[in-house]
Design an enzyme around this catalytic site. Structure first.
Site, mmCIF file in Angstrom:
data_model
loop_
_atom_site.group_PDB
_atom_site.id
_atom_site.type_symbol
_atom_site.label_atom_id
_atom_site.label_comp_id
_atom_site.label_asym_id
_atom_site.label_seq_id
_atom_site.Cartn_x
_atom_site.Cartn_y
_atom_site.Cartn_z
ATOM 1 N N ASP A 203 0.853 -1.171 0.000
ATOM 2 C CA ASP A 203 0.000 0.000 0.000
ATOM 3 C C ASP A 203 0.903 1.239 0.000
ATOM 4 O O ASP A 203 2.107 1.146 0.266
ATOM 5 C CB ASP A 203 -0.879 -0.068 1.252
ATOM 6 C CG ASP A 203 -1.764 1.141 1.412
ATOM 7 O OD1 ASP A 203 -2.337 1.601 0.411
ATOM 8 O OD2 ASP A 203 -1.894 1.632 2.549
ATOM 9 N N ASP B 245 -0.383 5.009 1.043
ATOM 10 C CA ASP B 245 -0.700 5.931 2.133
ATOM 11 C C ASP B 245 -0.543 5.250 3.490
ATOM 12 O O ASP B 245 -1.119 4.179 3.731
ATOM 13 C CB ASP B 245 -2.117 6.463 1.980
ATOM 14 C CG ASP B 245 -2.287 7.305 0.735
ATOM 15 O OD1 ASP B 245 -2.721 8.458 0.855
ATOM 16 O OD2 ASP B 245 -1.975 6.815 -0.369
ATOM 17 N N GLU C 160 -1.533 10.497 4.403
ATOM 18 C CA GLU C 160 -2.683 10.117 3.593
ATOM 19 C C GLU C 160 -2.848 11.225 2.547
ATOM 20 O O GLU C 160 -3.185 12.366 2.874
ATOM 21 C CB GLU C 160 -3.957 10.003 4.441
ATOM 22 C CG GLU C 160 -3.939 8.856 5.426
ATOM 23 C CD GLU C 160 -4.217 7.501 4.753
ATOM 24 O OE1 GLU C 160 -4.838 7.485 3.667
ATOM 25 O OE2 GLU C 160 -3.793 6.472 5.325
#
Length: 234
Positions: A28, A30, A37
């Site tokens: 992933d 963020d 984010e």
């Protein structure tokens, strides 16, 4: 995949260990590859950061449908000038150990990809700078030089992340038992469950509970402790 329970470096990482060398690691972006984010950084330009952050946290805990929550959050970004995305790209910082993780994996012939519920406008340039082998993220629609508040195409959600992990593994000729998936949110659980080794990285409780392995310090080098031929770094 055979695995054995264990703890690596005491407090750095715990969980079952991959028994064969990794051929593909997908993570992933963020709060995993980077500290931020991205959607919250964009929301700052629209004056709605707190509102968007609250929805993001609920989605990452698995309390909201990810695709629906993404559409709601992106709608709040309507009117943000497209030039703001370049500023957001300059604001992001790599998680400690990210460069070393990528370099060590590449040095041993393991391919590395990122799959993000964030946005290609920021993730794409970052992936290019890091020399990553695969990248996928959502795309923001732009109208007359500003964000329209809509996402283009298929949303990169939990199901899509798992699909991409499987597709990239097939493309690279890597059996699924030699894949690794790393993430922090509920939308990562599909790929974490499908990979040969799934790792919860400083993750939400629901992810820690379900992932085969977990890292509890914000240092991506700890992931190496779980992989064959890297344990000398523990």
């Amino acid at each position: 995949m055979s695995s054995s329970p264990g703890r690596v470096s005491g407090t750095r990482a715990s969980g079952p260990l991959l028994q064969e060398g990794p051929g593909l690691l997908v993570m992933d972006v963020d709060s995993t590859l980077i500290d931020q984010e991205v959607i919250e950084l964009i929301a700052e330009h629209a004056g709605v950061r707190e509102q968007v952050a609250r929805i993001t946290q609920r989605a990452m805990r698995g309390e909201l449908d990810f695709a629906a929550s993404l559409q709601e959050r992106v709608a709040a970004l309507r009117g943000v000038p497209v030039e703001a995305l370049a500023e957001v790209g300059r604001q992001v910082t790599l998680t400690t150990g990210a460069l070393e993780l990528i370099e060590q994996l590449h040095a041993r012939g393991c391919r590395v990809g990122v799959v993000s519920g964030g946005f290609m406008e920021v993730v794409g340039p970052l992936a290019s700078r890091l020399g990553l082998d695969h990248v996928a993220a959502n795309r923001l629609e732009v109208e007359e030089g500003a964000l329209s508040g809509r996402v283009l195409g298929r949303v990169v959600d939990r199901a899509e992340k798992e699909r991409l992990l499987r597709a990239w593994a097939a493309e690279d000729g890597v059996p699924m038992e030699r894949t690794v998936a790393v993430g922090d949110g509920a939308n990562d659980l599909g790929m974490i469950g499908a990979a040969g080794l799934g790792v919860a990285f400083c993750a939400k409780p629901v992810v820690v509970e379900r992932a085969p392995a977990a890292v509890h310090v914000r240092d991506l080098r700890a992931v190496l402790d779980l992989l064959p031929s890297f344990r000398q770094f523990a």
